[in-house]
Motif scaffolding. Structure first.
Motif, PDB file in Angstrom:
ATOM      1  N   LEU A  54       0.811  -1.222   0.000  1.00 42.90           N
ATOM      2  CA  LEU A  54       0.000   0.000   0.000  1.00 42.90           C
ATOM      3  C   LEU A  54       0.844   1.273   0.000  1.00 42.90           C
ATOM      4  CD1 LEU A  54      -2.435  -1.255   2.746  1.00 42.90           C
ATOM      5  CD2 LEU A  54      -3.070  -0.806   0.359  1.00 42.90           C
ATOM      6  N   PHE A  55       2.136   1.113   0.096  1.00 43.52           N
ATOM      7  CA  PHE A  55       3.058   2.245   0.280  1.00 43.52           C
ATOM      8  C   PHE A  55       3.566   2.781  -1.051  1.00 43.52           C
ATOM      9  CE2 PHE A  55       7.151   4.199   1.264  1.00 43.52           C
ATOM     10  CZ  PHE A  55       6.823   4.968   2.371  1.00 43.52           C
ATOM     11  N   SER A  56       3.543   4.093  -1.188  1.00 42.37           N
ATOM     12  CA  SER A  56       4.037   4.735  -2.404  1.00 42.37           C
ATOM     13  C   SER A  56       5.496   5.143  -2.249  1.00 42.37           C
ATOM     14  CB  SER A  56       3.207   5.979  -2.733  1.00 42.37           C
ATOM     15  OG  SER A  56       3.786   6.657  -3.822  1.00 42.37           O
ATOM     16  N   LYS A  57       6.343   4.503  -3.016  1.00 42.67           N
ATOM     17  CA  LYS A  57       7.756   4.864  -3.004  1.00 42.67           C
ATOM     18  C   LYS A  57       8.032   6.003  -3.984  1.00 42.67           C
ATOM     19  CE  LYS A  57       9.246   0.410  -1.330  1.00 42.67           C
ATOM     20  NZ  LYS A  57       9.928  -0.837  -1.571  1.00 42.67           N
ATOM     21  N   ARG A  58       6.983   6.539  -4.589  1.00 43.04           N
ATOM     22  CA  ARG A  58       7.109   7.676  -5.490  1.00 43.04           C
ATOM     23  C   ARG A  58       6.788   8.994  -4.772  1.00 43.04           C
ATOM     24  NH1 ARG A  58       4.077   6.221 -10.944  1.00 43.04           N
ATOM     25  NH2 ARG A  58       6.026   6.467 -12.067  1.00 43.04           N
ATOM     26  N   ALA A  59       6.380   8.904  -3.525  1.00 43.55           N
ATOM     27  CA  ALA A  59       6.028  10.105  -2.766  1.00 43.55           C
ATOM     28  C   ALA A  59       7.246  11.023  -2.618  1.00 43.55           C
ATOM     29  CB  ALA A  59       5.502   9.718  -1.384  1.00 43.55           C
ATOM     30  N   ARG A  60       6.987  12.291  -2.729  1.00 44.90           N
ATOM     31  CA  ARG A  60       8.062  13.286  -2.605  1.00 44.90           C
ATOM     32  C   ARG A  60       8.766  13.155  -1.248  1.00 44.90           C
ATOM     33  NH1 ARG A  60       7.467  17.894  -0.114  1.00 44.90           N
ATOM     34  NH2 ARG A  60       5.217  17.798  -0.299  1.00 44.90           N
ATOM     35  N   LEU A  61       8.005  12.941  -0.198  1.00 40.93           N
ATOM     36  CA  LEU A  61       8.589  12.819   1.141  1.00 40.93           C
ATOM     37  C   LEU A  61       9.487  11.581   1.272  1.00 40.93           C
ATOM     38  CD1 LEU A  61       5.608  13.828   3.465  1.00 40.93           C
ATOM     39  CD2 LEU A  61       7.672  15.144   2.954  1.00 40.93           C
ATOM     40  N   TYR A  62       9.201  10.549   0.495  1.00 40.16           N
ATOM     41  CA  TYR A  62      10.028   9.339   0.513  1.00 40.16           C
ATOM     42  C   TYR A  62      11.453   9.678   0.102  1.00 40.16           C
ATOM     43  CZ  TYR A  62      11.466   4.522  -0.595  1.00 40.16           C
ATOM     44  OH  TYR A  62      12.122   3.315  -0.651  1.00 40.16           O
ATOM     45  N   LYS A  63      11.555  10.486  -0.934  1.00 39.49           N
ATOM     46  CA  LYS A  63      12.881  10.895  -1.416  1.00 39.49           C
ATOM     47  C   LYS A  63      13.508  11.931  -0.491  1.00 39.49           C
ATOM     48  CE  LYS A  63      11.762   9.908  -6.206  1.00 39.49           C
ATOM     49  NZ  LYS A  63      10.341   9.728  -6.343  1.00 39.49           N
ATOM     50  N   GLU A  64      12.704  12.918  -0.082  1.00 38.90           N
ATOM     51  CA  GLU A  64      13.229  13.996   0.772  1.00 38.90           C
ATOM     52  C   GLU A  64      13.790  13.475   2.087  1.00 38.90           C
ATOM     53  OE1 GLU A  64      10.224  16.965   1.360  1.00 38.90           O
ATOM     54  OE2 GLU A  64      10.295  17.612  -0.734  1.00 38.90           O
ATOM     55  N   GLY A  66      15.046  10.545   2.552  1.00 39.52           N
ATOM     56  CA  GLY A  66      16.071   9.536   2.314  1.00 39.52           C
ATOM     57  C   GLY A  66      15.635   8.141   2.718  1.00 39.52           C
ATOM     58  N   LEU A  67      14.340   7.870   2.642  1.00 39.07           N
ATOM     59  CA  LEU A  67      13.820   6.578   3.086  1.00 39.07           C
ATOM     60  C   LEU A  67      14.262   5.427   2.189  1.00 39.07           C
ATOM     61  CD1 LEU A  67      10.209   7.679   4.094  1.00 39.07           C
ATOM     62  CD2 LEU A  67      12.145   7.235   5.610  1.00 39.07           C
ATOM     63  N   LYS A  68      14.604   5.740   0.928  1.00 35.47           N
ATOM     64  CA  LYS A  68      15.032   4.657   0.039  1.00 35.47           C
ATOM     65  C   LYS A  68      16.381   4.080   0.463  1.00 35.47           C
ATOM     66  CE  LYS A  68      17.359   7.156  -3.654  1.00 35.47           C
ATOM     67  NZ  LYS A  68      17.431   7.329  -5.094  1.00 35.47           N
ATOM     68  N   ASN A  69      17.112   4.820   1.291  1.00 38.70           N
ATOM     69  CA  ASN A  69      18.409   4.353   1.786  1.00 38.70           C
ATOM     70  C   ASN A  69      18.291   3.642   3.133  1.00 38.70           C
ATOM     71  OD1 ASN A  69      19.647   5.588  -0.468  1.00 38.70           O
ATOM     72  ND2 ASN A  69      19.651   7.550   0.603  1.00 38.70           N
ATOM     73  N   GLN A  70      17.054   3.477   3.605  1.00 41.65           N
ATOM     74  CA  GLN A  70      16.828   2.810   4.885  1.00 41.65           C
ATOM     75  C   GLN A  70      16.130   1.477   4.654  1.00 41.65           C
ATOM     76  OE1 GLN A  70      14.776   5.340   7.684  1.00 41.65           O
ATOM     77  NE2 GLN A  70      15.813   7.171   6.918  1.00 41.65           N
ATOM     78  N   THR A  71      16.261   0.598   5.618  1.00 38.38           N
ATOM     79  CA  THR A  71      15.534  -0.662   5.575  1.00 38.38           C
ATOM     80  C   THR A  71      14.266  -0.474   6.383  1.00 38.38           C
ATOM     81  OG1 THR A  71      17.611  -1.882   5.440  1.00 38.38           O
ATOM     82  CG2 THR A  71      15.641  -3.125   6.083  1.00 38.38           C
TER      83      THR A  71
END
Length: 117
Positions: A54-64, A66-71
């Motif tokens: 259900l989670f959007s990895k395209r969300a602006r806050l996801y990038k801002e 740095g969540l893509k660098n976390q587990t």
């Protein structure tokens, strides 16, 4: 349950909403003005199989953030979705015990077929 979760300020959600031509018995929830509750999110997770689905990895806050660098764990996905509406992948259509998540052409097509068959 028949429910459509969307963002009224999102052009893609608006386009899909008009394409689907939802029956009048469908509940519509604008997640910006009427945030998703923990109970609603749990029901969606049950249908989807995980909070990550259900989670959007395209969300602006996801990038801002740095969540893509976390587990991230399931609890993290849940808390993030409850924290801010942009973390919910949208739109989400619930039709009984079936769930359709996102705006990919094949998802929209499958949603249409399920609605009008």
């Amino acid at each position: 349950m028949k429910k459509f979760y969307y963002l009224s300020t999102c052009d893609t959600c608006k386009r899909i909403l008009s394409e689907l031509d939802l029956p009048s018995d469908f509940a519509r929830q604008d997640i910006k003005t009427d945030p998703i509750t923990g109970a609603d999110l749990e029901a969606l997770r049950h249908l989807a199989g995980s909070y990550e689905a259900l989670f959007s990895k395209r969300a602006r806050l996801y990038k801002e953030r740095g969540l893509k660098n976390q587990t991230l764990r399931e609890a993290d996905y849940k808390n993030l979705i409850l924290e801010h509406y942009t973390f919910l992948k949208r739109p989400v259509t619930v039709l009984g015990d079936r769930i359709f998540i996102g705006n990919a052409a094949k998802i929209v097509s499958a949603t249409k077929e399920a609605l009008h068959s």
